[in-house]
Motif scaffolding. Structure first.
Motif, PDB file in Angstrom:
ATOM      1  N   GLY A 138       0.815  -1.200   0.000  1.00  0.00           N
ATOM      2  CA  GLY A 138       0.000   0.000   0.000  1.00  0.00           C
ATOM      3  C   GLY A 138       0.854   1.258   0.000  1.00  0.00           C
ATOM      4  O   GLY A 138       0.632   2.185  -0.793  1.00  0.00           O
ATOM      5  N   ALA A 139       1.847   1.288   0.890  1.00  0.00           N
ATOM      6  CA  ALA A 139       2.691   2.478   0.987  1.00  0.00           C
ATOM      7  C   ALA A 139       3.419   2.730  -0.331  1.00  0.00           C
ATOM      8  O   ALA A 139       3.611   3.876  -0.741  1.00  0.00           O
TER       9      ALA A 139
ATOM     10  N   GLU B 290       1.041   4.309  -2.625  1.00  0.00           N
ATOM     11  CA  GLU B 290       0.891   5.733  -2.280  1.00  0.00           C
ATOM     12  C   GLU B 290       2.024   6.551  -2.892  1.00  0.00           C
ATOM     13  O   GLU B 290       1.799   7.639  -3.434  1.00  0.00           O
TER      14      GLU B 290
ATOM     15  N   ASP C 224      -6.916   6.491  -0.365  1.00  0.00           N
ATOM     16  CA  ASP C 224      -6.186   5.400   0.290  1.00  0.00           C
ATOM     17  C   ASP C 224      -7.171   4.242   0.431  1.00  0.00           C
ATOM     18  O   ASP C 224      -8.130   4.317   1.203  1.00  0.00           O
TER      19      ASP C 224
ATOM     20  N   ASN D 110      -4.940  -2.191  -1.309  1.00  0.00           N
ATOM     21  CA  ASN D 110      -4.045  -3.148  -0.657  1.00  0.00           C
ATOM     22  C   ASN D 110      -4.632  -4.524  -0.956  1.00  0.00           C
ATOM     23  O   ASN D 110      -5.567  -4.942  -0.272  1.00  0.00           O
TER      24      ASN D 110
ATOM     25  N   HIS E 171      -3.589  -7.277  -0.285  1.00  0.00           N
ATOM     26  CA  HIS E 171      -3.428  -8.141   0.885  1.00  0.00           C
ATOM     27  C   HIS E 171      -4.384  -7.757   2.005  1.00  0.00           C
ATOM     28  O   HIS E 171      -4.449  -8.462   3.005  1.00  0.00           O
ATOM     29  N   LYS E 172      -5.117  -6.662   1.890  1.00  0.00           N
ATOM     30  CA  LYS E 172      -6.123  -6.339   2.907  1.00  0.00           C
ATOM     31  C   LYS E 172      -7.537  -6.615   2.414  1.00  0.00           C
ATOM     32  O   LYS E 172      -8.406  -6.932   3.194  1.00  0.00           O
TER      33      LYS E 172
HETATM   34  C1  LIG Z   1      -2.199  -0.621   5.928  1.00  0.00           C
HETATM   35  C2  LIG Z   1      -2.494   0.777   5.551  1.00  0.00           C
HETATM   36  C3  LIG Z   1      -1.629   1.497   4.703  1.00  0.00           C
HETATM   37  C4  LIG Z   1      -0.281   0.964   4.238  1.00  0.00           C
HETATM   38  O1  LIG Z   1      -0.372  -0.197   3.499  1.00  0.00           O
HETATM   39  P1  LIG Z   1       0.809  -1.298   3.472  1.00  0.00           P
HETATM   40  O2  LIG Z   1       0.329  -2.290   2.483  1.00  0.00           O
HETATM   41  O3  LIG Z   1       0.944  -1.819   4.861  1.00  0.00           O
HETATM   42  O4  LIG Z   1       2.051  -0.579   3.014  1.00  0.00           O
HETATM   43  C5  LIG Z   1      -2.013   2.766   4.330  1.00  0.00           C
HETATM   44  N1  LIG Z   1      -3.162   3.317   4.780  1.00  0.00           N
HETATM   45  C6  LIG Z   1      -3.992   2.663   5.618  1.00  0.00           C
HETATM   46  C7  LIG Z   1      -5.259   3.336   6.077  1.00  0.00           C
HETATM   47  C8  LIG Z   1      -3.692   1.366   6.034  1.00  0.00           C
HETATM   48  O5  LIG Z   1      -4.516   0.713   6.878  1.00  0.00           O
END
Ligand SMILES: *Cc1c(COP(=O)(O)O)cnc(C)c1O
Length: 494
Positions: A143-144, A147, A248, A272, A274-275
């Motif tokens: 995610g980062a 970004e 985000d 993400n 993975h999320k």
């Molecule tokens: C987890 C998260 C990120 C970062 O993502 P990563 O995949 O861990 O780099 C950014 N913003 C929010 C709100 C998150 O929960």
């Protein structure tokens, strides 16, 4: 300081001199080059490394016993908030492990990897459909990283238009820490504005909305688990000032299949995978953070990307890599992204389909609200309104019982549950952030609420007993101060 009675010895303590788990045939050819001939003397080891010497069964039993000391999704629930996906269907791992995917060399010519290229192309189309964006790059590894790619795209967009005064990126106080970090890494000046349960402070935003505004970064639903009710007005203010809107997507799980970032006015977003789309992400990766943009920014995406060719007369479409154009920000990483994470996301999206993903977000939000209501009498929500896929309970309500949020979390471990996220986000004192996810049954959610009630009843009788928890876990309560100040990080023999 001595380590307290360990429930399982270290593998070093199982070591017996001369014992091994394998037997190699003796070398029957001369060493081609003696190590001393190719390494400087200072780099040569004087003594053999102190590796544990254990037999095969000793190793297998040691690690199997260790694995049984862990709380695992296969044995109990994880109500941790703020990271979404806890249960990743095993079929997706099985598919990612297929030799055609796992064994595919990244430099295989495209003509011999048509299935993999098609998967990438199909996944990009699916992400566009789910977000309303015009194009995605699957390259970013987290995610980062997505970004950072998004912020570089924003910088490129303004620069190529000659709009060089746009130096500032606005981030609400509740944002994840990676947001300001990514904007700063892309060379922007970061400006924080207040946000509350209703979203960003619009007056503070208006004060920043001028010719120096490059972009606003927003998480929706926000990191306190609430839908940004002011997203449309926020978008209008940013666009009227000539800035871009960054989404985000870490919390997309709560709206997937129901609302799309592009329809809310966002220009750039990361997801993400993975999320939201099935990849285990404990211990830091690997992940995938595809970055998507609307039509006017598509030329700035990282490359290469997969293109589809439909030629008349050919029975099937062909897929090929296409280099990025001159407006691209360039590559974000070597090769093409974390391919096997992309395979899992593809499998997850295809298994659910559009209607299934809509059910995912529906169940995630329903489960979180149900748990919030079950807990309300003893642990009221910090923000009293309908939550999205997670909510923050106000741990200050435990004070009259002599408990801290931490005590409740430790006591939950004794009752077979993992703890919720605690002391995050920082904007809420004694925060307990619960996220049951869409995958938990009504019975499991009720059992969690019953466990919380049981702990509070025990505290009313004997608060000390609760403060001594956990007592049924392999390791009891650690001394936090000593663990932080004098951690034992290395085994020393003897
Ligand atoms: C987890 C998260 C990120 C970062 O993502 P990563 O995949 O861990 O780099 C950014 N913003 C929010 C709100 C998150 O929960």
């Amino acid at each position: 300081m001595p380590v307290p009675d360990a429930p399982e010895p270290l593998v070093f303590e199982l070591s017996e001199p001369g014992r091994t788990g394998l037997r190699l045939p003796a070398i029957d050819v001369p060493d081609a080059v003696a190590p001393a001939a190719c390494l400087p003397a200072a780099a040569l080891r004087r003594e053999p490394p102190a590796l544990p010497e254990v037999g095969e069964l000793d190793v297998v039993r040691h690690y199997t016993r260790l694995s049984r000391l862990n709380h695992a999704i296969d044995t109990g629930m994880y109500p941790l908030g703020s990271c979404t996906m806890k249960y990743n269907p095993k079929i997706n791992d099985a598919l990612a492990a297929l030799q055609g995917f796992a064994g595919l060399h990244p430099y295989t010519p495209g003509s011999l990897a048509q299935g993999a290229l098609r998967l990438l192309w199909d996944l990009e189309q699916a992400l566009c459909a789910l977000t309303g964006m015009a194009a995605f790059s699957l390259q970013p590894a987290a995610g980062a990283h997505g970004e950072l790619a998004g912020m570089l795209i924003a910088a490129q967009y303004h620069r190529l238009r000659g709009d060089t005064a746009r130096r500032r990126v606005v981030v609400p106080t509740a944002a994840h820490g990676t947001n300001p970090a990514s904007a700063a890494m892309a060379g922007f000046e970061v400006v924080e504005i207040p946000s509350d349960a209703d979203g960003v402070d619009l007056d503070a935003l208006r004060a920043q909305a001028d010719g120096s505004l490059a972009a606003l970064m927003l998480t929706n639903p926000s990191t306190v688990g609430l839908f940004e009710g002011r997203a449309a007005e926020t978008a209008r203010i940013v666009h009227a000032a000539g800035g871009l809107l960054y989404y985000d997507g870490a919390n997309l799980n709560a709206i997937v299949g129901r609302a799309r970032p592009a329809d809310m006015g966002f220009d750039i977003c990361h997801l993400n995978l993975h999320k939201t789309f099935s990849t285990p992400h404990g211990m830091g990766g690997p992940g995938a953070g595809p970055v998507g943009v609307t039509e006017r920014l598509a030329g700035h995406l990282p490359g290469p990307s997969v293109r589809r060719f439909d030629r008349p007369g050919e029975p099937a479409a062909r897929f090929a890599w296409e280099a990025a154009g001159p407006g691209s920000i360039g590559r974000m990483r070597a090769l093409f992204g974390n391919f096997l994470v992309l395979v899992r996301a593809y499998a997850y999206i295809r298994t659910h389909g559009g209607a299934g993903l809509r059910d995912v977000s529906g169940h995630a939000v329903l489960n979180a609200n149900y748990l919030m209501e079950l807990l309300r009498p003893s642990l009221p929500p910090a923000f009293d309104r309908r939550c999205m896929h997670e909510f923050i309970a106000d741990g200050r309500a435990l004070r009259p019982l002599g408990l801290r949020a931490l005590d409740l979390c430790k006591a939950l471990l004794d009752r077979g549950f993992h703890a919720p996220t605690m002391y995050f986000p920082l904007v809420v004192e004694e925060a307990l952030m619960f996220e049951p996810t869409e995958t938990e049954s009504r019975q499991t959610i009720e059992a969690l609420a019953a466990a919380v009630a049981d702990i509070l009843a025990e505290a009313a009788r004997d608060a000390d007993a609760v403060r001594a928890a956990p007592e049924r876990t392999p390791v009891g309560r650690v001394d936090e101060a000593t663990a932080a100040r004098r951690p034992v990080l290395r085994h020393t023999s003897g």
